[in-house]
Design a protein around this motif. Structure first.
Motif, mmCIF file in Angstrom:
data_model
loop_
_atom_site.group_PDB
_atom_site.id
_atom_site.type_symbol
_atom_site.label_atom_id
_atom_site.label_comp_id
_atom_site.label_asym_id
_atom_site.label_seq_id
_atom_site.Cartn_x
_atom_site.Cartn_y
_atom_site.Cartn_z
ATOM 1 N N CYS A 1 -7.423 32.164 25.507
ATOM 2 C CA CYS A 1 -6.030 32.498 25.838
ATOM 3 C C CYS A 1 -5.047 32.128 24.743
ATOM 4 C CB CYS A 1 -5.581 31.829 27.145
ATOM 5 S SG CYS A 1 -6.529 32.351 28.577
ATOM 6 N N GLY A 2 -5.302 31.049 24.013
ATOM 7 C CA GLY A 2 -4.332 30.621 23.026
ATOM 8 C C GLY A 2 -4.396 31.410 21.730
ATOM 9 N N GLY A 3 -5.529 32.041 21.451
ATOM 10 C CA GLY A 3 -5.639 32.887 20.278
ATOM 11 C C GLY A 3 -5.648 32.151 18.963
ATOM 12 N N GLY A 4 -6.043 30.888 18.953
ATOM 13 C CA GLY A 4 -6.104 30.141 17.693
ATOM 14 C C GLY A 4 -5.093 29.021 17.680
ATOM 15 N N GLY A 5 -5.307 28.039 16.809
ATOM 16 C CA GLY A 5 -4.394 26.910 16.744
ATOM 17 C C GLY A 5 -4.973 25.852 15.857
ATOM 18 N N SER A 6 -4.382 24.674 15.869
ATOM 19 C CA SER A 6 -4.897 23.566 15.076
ATOM 20 C C SER A 6 -5.006 22.351 15.958
ATOM 21 C CB SER A 6 -3.956 23.277 13.898
ATOM 22 O OG SER A 6 -2.666 22.970 14.362
ATOM 23 N N SER A 7 -5.940 21.467 15.651
ATOM 24 C CA SER A 7 -6.165 20.306 16.491
ATOM 25 C C SER A 7 -5.047 19.291 16.332
ATOM 26 C CB SER A 7 -7.511 19.655 16.132
ATOM 27 O OG SER A 7 -7.504 19.248 14.781
ATOM 28 N N SER A 8 -4.853 18.501 17.396
ATOM 29 C CA SER A 8 -3.801 17.489 17.381
ATOM 30 C C SER A 8 -4.268 16.274 16.590
ATOM 31 C CB SER A 8 -3.462 17.088 18.826
ATOM 32 O OG SER A 8 -2.515 16.051 18.830
ATOM 33 N N ALA A 9 -3.372 15.688 15.812
ATOM 34 C CA ALA A 9 -3.735 14.527 14.996
ATOM 35 C C ALA A 9 -3.904 13.279 15.843
ATOM 36 C CB ALA A 9 -2.664 14.302 13.932
ATOM 37 N N SER A 10 -3.310 13.249 17.029
ATOM 38 C CA SER A 10 -3.424 12.080 17.890
ATOM 39 C C SER A 10 -3.575 12.536 19.329
ATOM 40 C CB SER A 10 -2.180 11.193 17.743
ATOM 41 O OG SER A 10 -1.014 11.920 18.084
ATOM 42 N N ASP A 11 -3.973 11.601 20.175
ATOM 43 C CA ASP A 11 -4.170 11.927 21.579
ATOM 44 C C ASP A 11 -2.857 12.344 22.228
ATOM 45 O OD1 ASP A 11 -6.771 11.281 21.217
ATOM 46 O OD2 ASP A 11 -6.759 9.476 22.458
ATOM 47 N N ALA A 12 -2.955 13.336 23.103
ATOM 48 C CA ALA A 12 -1.787 13.795 23.847
ATOM 49 C C ALA A 12 -1.526 12.862 25.023
ATOM 50 C CB ALA A 12 -2.025 15.217 24.346
ATOM 51 N N LEU A 13 -0.257 12.827 25.479
ATOM 52 C CA LEU A 13 0.079 12.001 26.636
ATOM 53 C C LEU A 13 -0.674 12.460 27.878
ATOM 54 C CD1 LEU A 13 3.943 11.418 26.284
ATOM 55 C CD2 LEU A 13 2.079 9.800 25.847
ATOM 56 N N LEU A 14 -0.917 13.759 27.966
ATOM 57 C CA LEU A 14 -1.756 14.299 29.034
ATOM 58 C C LEU A 14 -3.110 14.709 28.463
ATOM 59 C CD1 LEU A 14 0.313 16.595 31.464
ATOM 60 C CD2 LEU A 14 -0.827 14.434 31.965
ATOM 61 N N PHE A 15 -4.173 14.157 29.020
ATOM 62 C CA PHE A 15 -5.557 14.518 28.712
ATOM 63 C C PHE A 15 -6.084 13.972 27.397
ATOM 64 C CE2 PHE A 15 -3.862 18.000 31.398
ATOM 65 C CZ PHE A 15 -4.613 17.734 32.536
ATOM 66 N N GLY A 16 -5.345 13.091 26.743
ATOM 67 C CA GLY A 16 -5.888 12.404 25.583
ATOM 68 C C GLY A 16 -6.336 13.340 24.476
ATOM 69 N N VAL B 1 -8.570 15.724 24.731
ATOM 70 C CA VAL B 1 -9.055 17.008 25.234
ATOM 71 C C VAL B 1 -8.307 18.199 24.616
ATOM 72 C CG1 VAL B 1 -9.332 18.459 27.286
ATOM 73 C CG2 VAL B 1 -9.943 16.040 27.384
ATOM 74 N N PRO B 2 -6.970 18.198 24.597
ATOM 75 C CA PRO B 2 -6.284 19.349 23.978
ATOM 76 C C PRO B 2 -6.671 19.568 22.522
ATOM 77 C CG PRO B 2 -4.735 18.049 25.268
ATOM 78 C CD PRO B 2 -5.997 17.247 25.175
ATOM 79 N N GLY B 3 -6.811 18.496 21.758
ATOM 80 C CA GLY B 3 -7.193 18.617 20.361
ATOM 81 C C GLY B 3 -8.574 19.220 20.189
ATOM 82 N N VAL B 4 -9.511 18.820 21.053
ATOM 83 C CA VAL B 4 -10.855 19.389 20.999
ATOM 84 C C VAL B 4 -10.807 20.887 21.250
ATOM 85 C CG1 VAL B 4 -13.072 19.485 22.224
ATOM 86 C CG2 VAL B 4 -12.067 17.273 21.641
ATOM 87 N N TYR B 5 -10.018 21.286 22.233
ATOM 88 C CA TYR B 5 -9.954 22.712 22.556
ATOM 89 C C TYR B 5 -9.229 23.511 21.469
ATOM 90 C CZ TYR B 5 -10.166 26.865 25.344
ATOM 91 O OH TYR B 5 -10.462 28.128 25.781
ATOM 92 N N LEU B 6 -8.170 22.948 20.907
ATOM 93 C CA LEU B 6 -7.461 23.630 19.829
ATOM 94 C C LEU B 6 -8.346 23.789 18.597
ATOM 95 C CD1 LEU B 6 -3.923 22.002 20.116
ATOM 96 C CD2 LEU B 6 -4.536 24.365 20.632
ATOM 97 N N GLU B 7 -9.171 22.798 18.316
ATOM 98 C CA GLU B 7 -10.096 22.899 17.190
ATOM 99 C C GLU B 7 -11.108 24.017 17.433
ATOM 100 O OE1 GLU B 7 -11.624 22.219 13.519
ATOM 101 O OE2 GLU B 7 -9.838 21.278 14.394
ATOM 102 N N TYR B 8 -11.586 24.121 18.658
ATOM 103 C CA TYR B 8 -12.502 25.205 19.020
ATOM 104 C C TYR B 8 -11.840 26.563 18.798
ATOM 105 C CZ TYR B 8 -14.680 28.550 22.241
ATOM 106 O OH TYR B 8 -15.240 29.676 22.799
#
Length: 224
Positions: A19-34, A36-43
């Motif tokens: 659904c997101g169509g691409g992105g970049s991973s987060s450099a640090s854990d998110a306030l929600l889900f730690g 997890v968002p970074g792992v998915y963005l990297e994928y």
């Protein structure tokens, strides 16, 4: 169907499923889900890169390799998400309760499996109650209806809301409820009504980029 066409379609399907169509991973854990968002963005980013390579290549061996890499990424994603989800389990949410609610004891999250293959979910625990009486603002017709059906009164949802740097809402998810009550010919939520955490907090892969932008969390009563 030639291999180039097949490979491009297969990888595109993987990318579109995110659904997101691409992105970049987060450099640090998110306030929600730690993490997890970074792992998915990297994928998403890796799948998008493979798709671009597939669209630019005419070499059948390269296309086969690209396709295999895409399949491997898809197969590994669930395990990587679960590892990140487990790491966030047990964390305490830094939540501002707002004017309607008071946090008595901290809210913690506990990993509770997956809602879908890419959506880890959590149960919430903690003690939260209404800070004041909240008028449900029912119409005259509704008040008349419930005056003789007070045991049928419903609940209002309690939302966990993620805000950006400007305090604007980014994401919102129902995580609990508060019970309505009849009082002095009105329908209200009495002061000190306990929040029942009766809905799980689930990661939405389509909002992965939004989670990375959350700067604060708040709870609010949803009267809609």
């Amino acid at each position: 169907m030639n291999l180039k066409f097949y490979s491009a379609i297969a990888i595109a399907a993987l990318a579109l499923a995110s659904c997101g169509g691409g992105g970049s991973s987060s450099a640090s854990d998110a306030l929600l889900f730690g993490a997890v968002p970074g792992v998915y963005l990297e994928y998403e980013a890796e799948i998008a890169a493979l798709l671009e390579k597939a669209q630019q290549s005419d070499n059948m061996n390269d296309l086969q390799t690209i396709n295999e890499k895409g399949e491997a990424l898809k197969e590994n994603l669930h395990g990587e998400l679960e590892e990140a989800a487990q790491a966030w389990s047990g964390k305490t949410l830094d939540v501002a309760a707002g004017e309607d609610l008071t946090v008595i004891t901290p809210i913690t999250v506990t990993f509770d499996g997956f809602f879908s293959s890419t959506s880890p979910q959590y149960t919430l625990s903690g003690d939260v109650e209404t800070a004041r009486e909240i008028d449900a603002k029912y119409s005259a017709n509704l008040l008349k209806y419930y005056s003789s059906r007070q045991n049928e009164l419903l609940t209002y949802g309690v939302l966990l809301v993620g805000l950006d740097e400007q305090g604007q809402q980014i994401v919102s998810q129902r995580v609990g409820s508060v019970q309505l009550a009849w009082a002095n010919d009105r329908v209200v939520i009495p002061a000190k009504t306990k929040v029942k955490f009766d809905s799980k907090l689930a990661f939405n892969d389509g909002a992965a980029d939004k989670y990375a932008k959350i700067k604060s969390l708040t709870l609010k009563v949803d009267s809609k």
